[in-house]
Design a protein around this motif. Structure first.
Motif, short mmCIF file in Angstrom:
data_model
loop_
_atom_site.label_atom_id
_atom_site.label_comp_id
_atom_site.label_asym_id
_atom_site.label_seq_id
_atom_site.Cartn_x
_atom_site.Cartn_y
_atom_site.Cartn_z
N ARG A 174 -14.52 -7.22 3.30
CA ARG A 174 -13.70 -6.71 4.59
C ARG A 174 -12.17 -7.15 4.20
NH1 ARG A 174 -16.56 -9.26 8.19
NH2 ARG A 174 -17.91 -7.52 8.18
N LYS A 175 -11.69 -7.78 3.99
CA LYS A 175 -10.86 -8.96 4.20
C LYS A 175 -9.47 -8.14 3.01
CE LYS A 175 -11.42 -13.36 5.72
NZ LYS A 175 -11.64 -14.78 5.77
N LEU A 176 -10.16 -7.87 2.32
CA LEU A 176 -9.99 -7.17 0.49
C LEU A 176 -9.54 -5.16 1.04
CD1 LEU A 176 -11.46 -8.98 -2.08
CD2 LEU A 176 -8.79 -9.23 -1.04
N LEU A 177 -10.31 -4.69 1.11
CA LEU A 177 -10.14 -3.12 1.19
C LEU A 177 -9.44 -2.95 2.02
CD1 LEU A 177 -13.98 -2.20 2.81
CD2 LEU A 177 -13.36 -2.51 0.64
N PRO A 178 -8.56 -2.04 1.51
CA PRO A 178 -7.04 -1.11 2.04
C PRO A 178 -7.23 -0.79 3.31
CG PRO A 178 -8.07 -0.12 -0.37
CD PRO A 178 -9.25 -1.17 -0.17
N ALA A 179 -6.34 -0.57 3.95
CA ALA A 179 -6.36 -0.13 5.00
C ALA A 179 -6.44 1.06 5.10
CB ALA A 179 -6.11 -1.03 6.02
N ARG A 180 -6.95 1.42 6.64
CA ARG A 180 -6.75 3.31 6.64
C ARG A 180 -5.83 3.73 7.75
NH1 ARG A 180 -8.76 6.00 2.13
NH2 ARG A 180 -9.08 7.16 2.66
N ARG A 181 -4.67 4.13 7.86
CA ARG A 181 -3.89 3.97 8.75
C ARG A 181 -4.12 5.32 9.93
NH1 ARG A 181 2.08 3.43 5.78
NH2 ARG A 181 2.34 4.74 7.35
N PRO A 182 -3.74 5.49 10.74
CA PRO A 182 -3.96 6.13 11.49
C PRO A 182 -3.33 7.59 11.52
CG PRO A 182 -4.17 4.59 12.97
CD PRO A 182 -3.55 3.74 11.67
N ASP A 183 -1.77 7.00 10.79
CA ASP A 183 -0.58 8.43 10.34
C ASP A 183 -0.93 8.64 9.27
OD1 ASP A 183 0.34 5.63 10.14
OD2 ASP A 183 2.39 6.01 10.48
N SER A 184 -1.73 8.69 8.34
CA SER A 184 -1.73 8.36 6.28
C SER A 184 -2.12 9.75 6.33
CB SER A 184 -2.44 7.49 5.95
OG SER A 184 -4.42 7.64 6.57
N ASN A 185 -1.63 10.13 5.20
CA ASN A 185 -2.27 11.32 4.20
C ASN A 185 -2.49 11.14 3.11
OD1 ASN A 185 0.40 11.89 2.16
ND2 ASN A 185 1.19 12.01 4.67
N LYS A 186 -2.81 11.72 2.50
CA LYS A 186 -3.47 11.87 0.54
C LYS A 186 -2.94 10.78 0.26
CE LYS A 186 -2.50 16.37 -0.72
NZ LYS A 186 -3.11 17.77 -0.77
N GLY A 187 -1.43 11.36 0.05
CA GLY A 187 -0.60 10.33 -0.49
C GLY A 187 -0.63 9.53 -0.31
N ASN A 188 -1.08 8.22 0.95
CA ASN A 188 -0.86 7.30 0.82
C ASN A 188 -2.10 6.25 0.77
OD1 ASN A 188 0.02 7.85 4.29
ND2 ASN A 188 0.92 7.25 2.66
N TYR A 189 -3.03 7.45 -0.71
CA TYR A 189 -3.75 6.22 -0.65
C TYR A 189 -4.51 6.52 -2.42
CZ TYR A 189 -4.61 5.99 3.74
OH TYR A 189 -4.98 5.85 5.29
N GLY A 190 -3.67 7.23 -3.43
CA GLY A 190 -3.19 6.64 -4.24
C GLY A 190 -4.08 7.38 -4.90
N LYS A 191 -3.24 8.10 -7.09
CA LYS A 191 -4.47 9.34 -6.98
C LYS A 191 -4.55 8.56 -8.71
CE LYS A 191 0.28 11.45 -5.50
NZ LYS A 191 1.53 12.15 -6.30
N LEU A 192 -5.94 8.97 -8.72
CA LEU A 192 -6.66 7.92 -9.97
C LEU A 192 -7.03 9.63 -10.65
CD1 LEU A 192 -8.42 5.87 -11.25
CD2 LEU A 192 -10.11 6.76 -9.84
N LEU A 193 -6.23 8.57 -12.39
CA LEU A 193 -6.94 10.24 -14.01
C LEU A 193 -8.01 9.45 -14.13
CD1 LEU A 193 -5.35 12.03 -15.52
CD2 LEU A 193 -4.37 10.50 -16.68
#
Length: 516
Positions: A236-255
């Motif tokens: 729970r402490k390690l999971l990256p936070a989900r911000r209310p004002d975010s968009n897909k660009g805030n959560y990374g791009k995985l190849l």
């Protein structure tokens, strides 16, 4: 929760003694605490006239059993206690001291050099059997005198209680002798030991309860080399936070680079697992054969078709384009799922390690390629690297046989991680993570995860967190825990027999719900 080996536990005891608590007091605390726990759990078996059998070794584990006998007799004076010296009556000084304290109780009977039928009779008349023979000090084979007593105990209807570790089980690696004590309940002192968690030995321990013996948590946590047990609170402490004002660009791009002509499902499983773990964008880079199921099952994924070589693997012509995507577009890379092992794929892995500046996970055939290239190539890496080998893959990587790895998994994993500066996820029934000088292990998971595609799913989950910007260590920890948690949910719904890796992916939302 920290997990301590036998030697680390002895270090903790030594520090406690240096801080003013004597070894005698630690034994008294251990025995009295265990007696109280046994009394609470088995009070209906501790009535007037009940018989307790204690199988005694020479050392302090036997001393703990003698303190327990004294405490139970003080609580219920009408008990009868039989004590069998399984290794002779030359005891450690502390065990001898506590044996002398029992001499005032006429209902205590001492037995040495017993034949099988005599042991059988004692076991049959006893309601509780306490195993105080070896504790954390066992390795190798059981002496026949001990094996005989343990066989009789295991065949009895009595409740069987182990002190610290069941006799016959190596506390540090979980490897068990043929005649190991089969406990219904284990009282372990101060901290759990690896054998309580490792699935190779967990069933022999029964239910495990930690008994406080007066060693502080600060001492336990600071013993060098201890292992951290993964927990929902940690994740729970390690999971990256989900911000209310975010968009897909805030959560990374995985190849995700992998697939070949004959293996078309691996990249799909990895991509679908990654998409379920919060990654903003997932791009599947694979041959057309492997992209077809992704187009049907995972419309959320971007696709990057790769040409095939005559071998059926990704062509070397694709390497420069893949590297460009990895460096200029991606925030995380996963390479190896369903890729096959060819000269082209060995070249691809070598190129990625030399020239990729994006954090990466190497799995499956990327690991097999690395084993042939040589693990020294890892020292050329220009970004954090996570390796996810199962035992056979790690055997190829390390040059060690599987038995040697299983017997020394923690030391070997830590040494490999440090030498090659990688985060190592050593997959087994109980997975071990070695990263930045720290060790972790997971308690959850089940045999239903032992199916083809499970590793691709885990790799996708770990890579998803890596792409979201968390450290390699945190990505591995979160990925291992959530994969196993989703596997446990899938087993509850579908059974360990019928569950599939894709079912584990579908259960990831429930796993997240349990910890968020």
């Amino acid at each position: 929760m920290c997990i301590l080996s036998g030697s680390q536990m002895r270090s903790a005891e030594k520090i406690a003694v240096e801080n003013g608590t004597s070894f005698e007091q630690l034994m008294e605390n251990a025995g009295m605490g265990a007696a109280d726990a046994i009394r609470r759990r088995y009070h209906s078996l501790l009535t007037s006239g009940s018989n307790i059998l204690i199988l005694l070794g020479r050392g302090n584990n036997g001393g703990d059993g003698l303190v327990i006998a004294r405490a139970l007799l003080q609580w219920q004076p009408e008990l009868s206690v039989d004590i069998v010296f399984c290794l002779g009556d030359q005891l450690s000084p502390l065990a001898s001291l506590n044996l002398s304290r029992l001499k005032e109780y006429p209902q205590v009977h001492l037995w040495t050099e017993m034949e099988q039928d005599a042991i059988d009779r004692l076991c049959k008349k006893s309601s509780l059997i306490l195993d105080g023979i070896f504790g954390t000090g066992f390795h190798g084979q059981l002496p026949e005198s001990v094996a005989m007593a343990v066989r009789a105990a295991n065949q009895s209807s009595a409740k069987r209680i182990a002190l610290d570790i069941p006799t016959g089980v190596n506390g540090d690696n979980g490897i068990a002798a043929a005649d190991s004590f089969q406990a219904d309940y284990t009282c372990t002192f101060a901290a759990k030991k690896p054998a309580h968690i490792l699935k190779s030995s967990r069933s022999l321990c029964g239910e495990v309860e930690i008994i406080d013996i007066g060693i502080s948590q600060e001492i336990l946590k600071h013993v060098s080399g201890n292992i951290t047990l993964l927990s929902p609170e940690m994740i729970r402490k390690l999971l990256p936070a989900r911000r209310p004002d975010s968009n897909k660009g805030n959560y990374g791009k995985l190849l995700i680079a992998g697939g070949c002509q004959t293996m078309t499902g691996a990249v799909l499983l990895a991509s679908e697992a990654a998409a379920r773990c919060g990654t903003g964008l997932v791009m599947a880079a694979a041959p057309e054969h492997a992209l077809l199921p992704i187009r049907i099952r995972l419309p959320e994924a971007l696709q990057y078709p790769l040409p095939l070589a005559k071998s059926g693997a990704v062509s070397a012509d694709a390497h420069s384009g893949l590297l460009e995507k990895a460096n200029d577009w991606a925030t995380g890379v996963l390479c190896g799922c369903g890729m096959s092992l060819t000269e082209e794929t060995k070249l691809l892995v070598s190129t990625i390690l030399e020239s990729c500046h994006t954090p990466m996970v190497l799995d499956a055939d990327a690991l097999n390629a690395l084993a042939q290239i040589g693990a020294e190539k890892l020292k050329d890496a220009n970004a954090p690297v996570i390796l996810t080998p199962h035992m056979l893959e790690f055997s190829r990587l390390s040059g060690l046989n599987i038995r040697e790895i299983q017997e020394n998994r923690f030391e070997i994993a830590a040494r490999f991680s440090e030498e090659y500066r990688v985060t190592l996820v050593l997959k087994d029934a109980t997975t071990v993570i070695a990263s930045d000088g720290k060790l972790f292990m997971n308690e959850n998971g089940n045999p239903g995860l032992s199916k083809g595609g499970s590793g691709d799913t885990l790799a996708g989950i770990i890579a998803a967190f890596l792409a979201q910007g968390v450290s390699a260590q945190s990505a591995a920890v979160c990925g291992v825990y959530l994969h196993a948690a989703a596997g446990d949910i899938a087993a509850q719904k579908l059974t360990e027999y019928a569950m599939l890796p894709q079912d584990v992916i579908h259960c990831l939302p429930d796993a997240f719900s349990q910890i968020t």
